[in-house]
Design an enzyme around this catalytic site. Structure first.
Site, PDB file in Angstrom:
ATOM      1  N   SER A 119       4.516  -5.448   5.980  1.00 13.27           N
ATOM      2  CA  SER A 119       5.197  -6.672   6.393  1.00 13.27           C
ATOM      3  C   SER A 119       4.749  -7.129   7.768  1.00 13.27           C
ATOM      4  O   SER A 119       5.001  -8.262   8.152  1.00 13.27           O
ATOM      5  CB  SER A 119       6.708  -6.426   6.464  1.00 13.27           C
ATOM      6  OG  SER A 119       7.189  -5.948   5.249  1.00 13.27           O
ATOM      7  N   HIS A 140       0.858  -9.283   0.706  1.00 16.93           N
ATOM      8  CA  HIS A 140       2.271  -9.149   1.061  1.00 16.93           C
ATOM      9  C   HIS A 140       3.151  -9.854   0.034  1.00 16.93           C
ATOM     10  O   HIS A 140       3.250 -11.091   0.016  1.00 16.93           O
ATOM     11  CB  HIS A 140       2.495  -9.726   2.476  1.00 16.93           C
ATOM     12  CG  HIS A 140       3.899  -9.601   2.951  1.00 16.93           C
ATOM     13  ND1 HIS A 140       4.634 -10.653   3.440  1.00 16.93           N
ATOM     14  CD2 HIS A 140       4.723  -8.524   2.983  1.00 16.93           C
ATOM     15  CE1 HIS A 140       5.839 -10.236   3.760  1.00 16.93           C
ATOM     16  NE2 HIS A 140       5.918  -8.955   3.498  1.00 16.93           N
ATOM     17  N   GLU A 152       1.540 -13.479   0.420  1.00 15.11           N
ATOM     18  CA  GLU A 152       0.711 -13.773   1.591  1.00 15.11           C
ATOM     19  C   GLU A 152      -0.520 -12.869   1.502  1.00 15.11           C
ATOM     20  O   GLU A 152      -0.395 -11.646   1.490  1.00 15.11           O
ATOM     21  CB  GLU A 152       1.467 -13.464   2.896  1.00 15.11           C
ATOM     22  CG  GLU A 152       2.507 -14.509   3.263  1.00 15.11           C
ATOM     23  CD  GLU A 152       3.292 -14.137   4.528  1.00 15.11           C
ATOM     24  OE1 GLU A 152       3.348 -14.961   5.453  1.00 15.11           O
ATOM     25  OE2 GLU A 152       3.847 -13.029   4.579  1.00 15.11           O
TER      26      GLU A 152
HETATM   27  P1  NAD Z   1      10.968   1.940   0.783  1.00 12.56           P
HETATM   28  O1  NAD Z   1      11.460   2.776   1.908  1.00 12.56           O
HETATM   29  O2  NAD Z   1      11.921   1.477  -0.258  1.00 12.56           O
HETATM   30  O3  NAD Z   1       9.788   2.710  -0.002  1.00 12.56           O
HETATM   31  C1  NAD Z   1       8.698   3.308   0.641  1.00 12.56           C
HETATM   32  C2  NAD Z   1       8.311   4.506  -0.190  1.00 12.56           C
HETATM   33  O4  NAD Z   1       7.053   5.016   0.260  1.00 12.56           O
HETATM   34  C3  NAD Z   1       9.321   5.665  -0.066  1.00 12.56           C
HETATM   35  O5  NAD Z   1       9.704   6.018  -1.370  1.00 12.56           O
HETATM   36  C4  NAD Z   1       8.501   6.756   0.604  1.00 12.56           C
HETATM   37  O6  NAD Z   1       8.872   8.059   0.204  1.00 12.56           O
HETATM   38  C5  NAD Z   1       7.110   6.407   0.110  1.00 12.56           C
HETATM   39  N1  NAD Z   1       6.014   7.030   0.841  1.00 12.56           N
HETATM   40  C6  NAD Z   1       5.922   7.285   2.160  1.00 12.56           C
HETATM   41  N2  NAD Z   1       4.732   7.881   2.422  1.00 12.56           N
HETATM   42  C7  NAD Z   1       4.073   7.980   1.230  1.00 12.56           C
HETATM   43  C8  NAD Z   1       2.818   8.512   0.834  1.00 12.56           C
HETATM   44  N3  NAD Z   1       2.008   9.090   1.732  1.00 12.56           N
HETATM   45  N4  NAD Z   1       2.472   8.437  -0.455  1.00 12.56           N
HETATM   46  C9  NAD Z   1       3.279   7.884  -1.373  1.00 12.56           C
HETATM   47  N5  NAD Z   1       4.505   7.373  -1.061  1.00 12.56           N
HETATM   48  C10 NAD Z   1       4.883   7.418   0.229  1.00 12.56           C
HETATM   49  O7  NAD Z   1      10.211   0.727   1.452  1.00 12.56           O
HETATM   50  P2  NAD Z   1       9.812  -0.680   0.793  1.00 12.56           P
HETATM   51  O8  NAD Z   1      10.882  -1.660   1.103  1.00 12.56           O
HETATM   52  O9  NAD Z   1       9.386  -0.471  -0.606  1.00 12.56           O
HETATM   53  O10 NAD Z   1       8.571  -1.070   1.708  1.00 12.56           O
HETATM   54  C11 NAD Z   1       7.265  -0.615   1.396  1.00 12.56           C
HETATM   55  C12 NAD Z   1       6.270  -1.508   2.121  1.00 12.56           C
HETATM   56  O11 NAD Z   1       6.447  -2.855   1.672  1.00 12.56           O
HETATM   57  C13 NAD Z   1       6.456  -1.526   3.635  1.00 12.56           C
HETATM   58  O12 NAD Z   1       5.193  -1.640   4.236  1.00 12.56           O
HETATM   59  C14 NAD Z   1       7.280  -2.785   3.855  1.00 12.56           C
HETATM   60  O13 NAD Z   1       7.111  -3.333   5.132  1.00 12.56           O
HETATM   61  C15 NAD Z   1       6.707  -3.693   2.788  1.00 12.56           C
HETATM   62  N6  NAD Z   1       7.552  -4.798   2.341  1.00 12.56           N
HETATM   63  C16 NAD Z   1       8.898  -4.606   2.179  1.00 12.56           C
HETATM   64  C17 NAD Z   1       9.676  -5.678   1.717  1.00 12.56           C
HETATM   65  C18 NAD Z   1      11.151  -5.520   1.474  1.00 12.56           C
HETATM   66  O14 NAD Z   1      11.833  -6.534   1.253  1.00 12.56           O
HETATM   67  N7  NAD Z   1      11.688  -4.310   1.459  1.00 12.56           N
HETATM   68  C19 NAD Z   1       9.079  -6.918   1.437  1.00 12.56           C
HETATM   69  C20 NAD Z   1       7.700  -7.062   1.596  1.00 12.56           C
HETATM   70  C21 NAD Z   1       6.948  -5.984   2.050  1.00 12.56           C
END
Ligand code: NAD
Length: 282
Positions: A119, A140, A152
């Site tokens: 993000s 994104h 994005e």
């Molecule tokens: P989340 O915390 O729900 O999930 C992240 C997952 O990644 C967790 O299950 C964690 O255990 C896992 N993880 C960490 N290290 C890892 C590895 N080495 N190998 C495999 N899995 C691993 O977070 P999220 O909301 O899904 O966010 C994930 C990404 O997406 C982030 O970069 C975030 O900024 C981005 N993002 C989030 C949103 C949102 O609304 N939540 C929107 C767009 C982008």
């Protein structure tokens, strides 16, 4: 290279949405998770999501077996070697993502594009962890991925036009509308959205109004589909805090300083919908 097999790293909120969308659009998906517990939780959540989509006729007559049959799971990044395209959706932590990109660079074929769903973290810095900076970029997605149409596409300092084109085409095959943006902290949406969420948290902290009132006013007064505190709970308060920290540090502007209430809720494990409590209780 024709993209048929997509690897997704991480099966949290966003990883699951990306997997669901890719599978529903006919791609094979190999998923890398941290451990068996995450695999079990993600598979159960995806099964429920597929059943829901089938019941509503949203997957063009595909059965649960068709959809589940296109997914495979691993706890080893080495097993992603067969993928044509990788989307990393692990936790919003630069160190974690750099280590993943270093490993993917060693494991994946040279022509494979490595995309991150970050993000806010610099695409150019993540690309620097690899020897293929021209084939690294941001992809994104928005939450919930199966519902939200934009993506994005973030151009790093060295991302090639061919990489941008291939990723734009992939986004379209996933039913998304692609917008190419520059690699500046928070890109477009989070740079604009996070100060709104942060200011709503300050308004709550200062007692200007309670959470329901703040959300209702923004919904009705600004015609937003949901209030900023509800949206923060949907995104995840830990994710919001990480993004604000990056915006604050990388843009070096105090207007992005995270509200102490947001940090306190994260410390207390109140991460929003995913833990059942955030600004609101679910
Ligand atoms: P989340 O915390 O729900 O999930 C992240 C997952 O990644 C967790 O299950 C964690 O255990 C896992 N993880 C960490 N290290 C890892 C590895 N080495 N190998 C495999 N899995 C691993 O977070 P999220 O909301 O899904 O966010 C994930 C990404 O997406 C982030 O970069 C975030 O900024 C981005 N993002 C989030 C949103 C949102 O609304 N939540 C929107 C767009 C982008």
């Amino acid at each position: 290279m024709e993209i048929r097999r997509i690897a997704v790293v991480g099966a949290g909120t966003m990883g699951r949405g990306i997997i669901q969308t890719a599978v529903a659009h006919g791609f094979e998906v190999v998923v890398a998770v941290l451990n068996e517990h995450e695999r079990t939780a993600a598979r159960a959540a995806l099964q429920a999501a597929f059943q829901h989509a089938i019941a509503r006729g949203r997957v063009g007559g595909q059965t649960l077996a068709d959809l589940e049959g296109r997914m495979s799971w691993t706890t080893e990044l080495d097993h992603l070697a067969s993928a044509d395209f990788v989307i990393e959706a692990a936790s919003e932590d630069e160190q974690v993502k750099c280590e993943i990109f270093q490993r993917l660079d060693q494991v994946c074929g040279l022509a494979v594009i490595l995309a991150t769903n970050t993000s806010s973290i610099s695409i150019s810095r993540l690309a620097g962890a690899t020897h293929r900076a021209d084939r690294v970029l941001g992809m994104h997605f928005f939450n919930p991925v199966p519902v939200m149409s934009p993506v994005e596409i973030v151009r790093g300092a060295e991302t090639s036009p061919a990489t941008l084109d291939a990723t734009r085409q992939l986004a379209e095959r996933l039913g998304k509308v692609a917008f190419v943006v520059a690699d500046r902290p928070g890109f477009v949406v989070n740079r604009v959205l996070m100060p709104l969420i942060n200011e709503a948290a300050y308004a709550l902290l200062e007692g200007v109004a309670d959470a329901n009132t703040i959300d209702s006013l923004l919904k009705l007064g600004c015609n937003h589909p949901m209030g900023p505190l509800q949206l923060a709970d949907l995104i995840g308060l830990d994710v919001c805090l990480s993004i604000l920290n990056v915006l604050h540090r990388d843009l070096n502007d105090s207007k992005f300083r995270p509200c102490p209430l947001l940090a306190q809720l994260v410390e207390a494990g109140r991460l929003g919908r995913k833990t059942g409590r955030g600004f609101h209780v679910y």
